[in-house]
Write a protein that holds these residues in place. Sequence first.
Motif, short mmCIF file in Angstrom:
data_model
loop_
_atom_site.label_atom_id
_atom_site.label_comp_id
_atom_site.label_asym_id
_atom_site.label_seq_id
_atom_site.Cartn_x
_atom_site.Cartn_y
_atom_site.Cartn_z
N GLU A 1 -41.23 -4.63 19.96
CA GLU A 1 -41.71 -4.16 18.66
C GLU A 1 -43.22 -4.36 18.54
N ARG B 1 -33.25 2.04 8.97
CA ARG B 1 -34.60 1.48 8.82
C ARG B 1 -34.51 -0.01 8.53
N GLU B 2 -34.83 -0.80 9.51
CA GLU B 2 -34.85 -2.24 9.33
C GLU B 2 -35.78 -2.84 10.37
N THR B 3 -36.32 -3.99 10.08
CA THR B 3 -37.22 -4.64 11.02
C THR B 3 -36.44 -5.21 12.19
N TYR C 1 -26.06 4.16 15.14
CA TYR C 1 -27.21 3.41 14.62
C TYR C 1 -28.45 4.30 14.60
N SER D 1 -33.99 -12.13 21.84
CA SER D 1 -34.83 -11.96 20.66
C SER D 1 -36.31 -11.90 21.05
N GLU E 1 -36.81 -8.14 13.24
CA GLU E 1 -36.43 -9.49 12.82
C GLU E 1 -35.07 -9.47 12.13
N THR E 2 -34.84 -8.45 11.29
CA THR E 2 -33.55 -8.32 10.62
C THR E 2 -32.44 -8.05 11.62
N ARG E 3 -32.72 -7.19 12.58
CA ARG E 3 -31.72 -6.87 13.60
C ARG E 3 -31.37 -8.11 14.42
N ALA F 1 -31.53 -11.16 13.51
CA ALA F 1 -30.77 -12.13 12.71
C ALA F 1 -29.27 -11.85 12.79
N ARG F 2 -28.92 -10.59 13.05
CA ARG F 2 -27.50 -10.20 13.16
C ARG F 2 -26.99 -10.26 14.60
#
Length: 224
Positions: A221, A183-185, A177, A214, A187-189, A191-192
């Motif tokens: 962050e 590159r992702e926020t 990783y 979370s 929030e996106t991480r 969500a998974r």
Amino acid sequence: MIDRNTPVLSRDDPDAPPLVGNIKVTQQDWLNIARDVLVHDGVGELKILSLAEKLSVSRSSFYWYFENRSELLDALLTEWETRNSQSIIRHCELPADTIVDAACNFFRCFVDESLFDSRLDFAVREWARRDMSVRDRIDQADARRLAAITAMYARHGFAPDAADARARVLYFMQLGYHALDVRETMETRMARLPQFLECFTGVVPTDEVIVEFSKFAMAQEAAA
């Protein structure tokens, strides 16, 4: 030559006396600038004179803290091992009610940059391509980390073969990783996260676990 039994002044120690006289930088200052050069430019650029210039001190200042360049390099490796490897091992050994909770403890290391410096980890791995002694230390560190993760799974009832396989999937995925510089926020991480945890543990995480982790991740962050 410095008396090795004499405590080194450090700005990181609030109880230490202020720097006085001709002591303009601390040992930690040298390590910090050396780490920065290692991460951004590689070990080949770790030269005493250039480091001294970056710190705006004379080259002789270096020898107050280190016998030679090799001692500085060894100190960098020791710092890397202490910061990165020990963080993973310590978090894998934390008490956890379930394997999902234990996996979240592991992931905390990679969300909180104060616990694991991914850039430093890969700078050392790049260094190891050119130095077999460093390659040996990388191999030993990976073995210790994997042993801790395997033991984490074993404590939660996984058979030896399953614990070993899952530990490798979890660890190598996490290193990949960072190696890919995804590159992702956050929030996106997050969500998974439910699917990730189920994949790595075979257990469906509770909403409580997802919400707690979370919140921790988003707070990291926001503080970055």
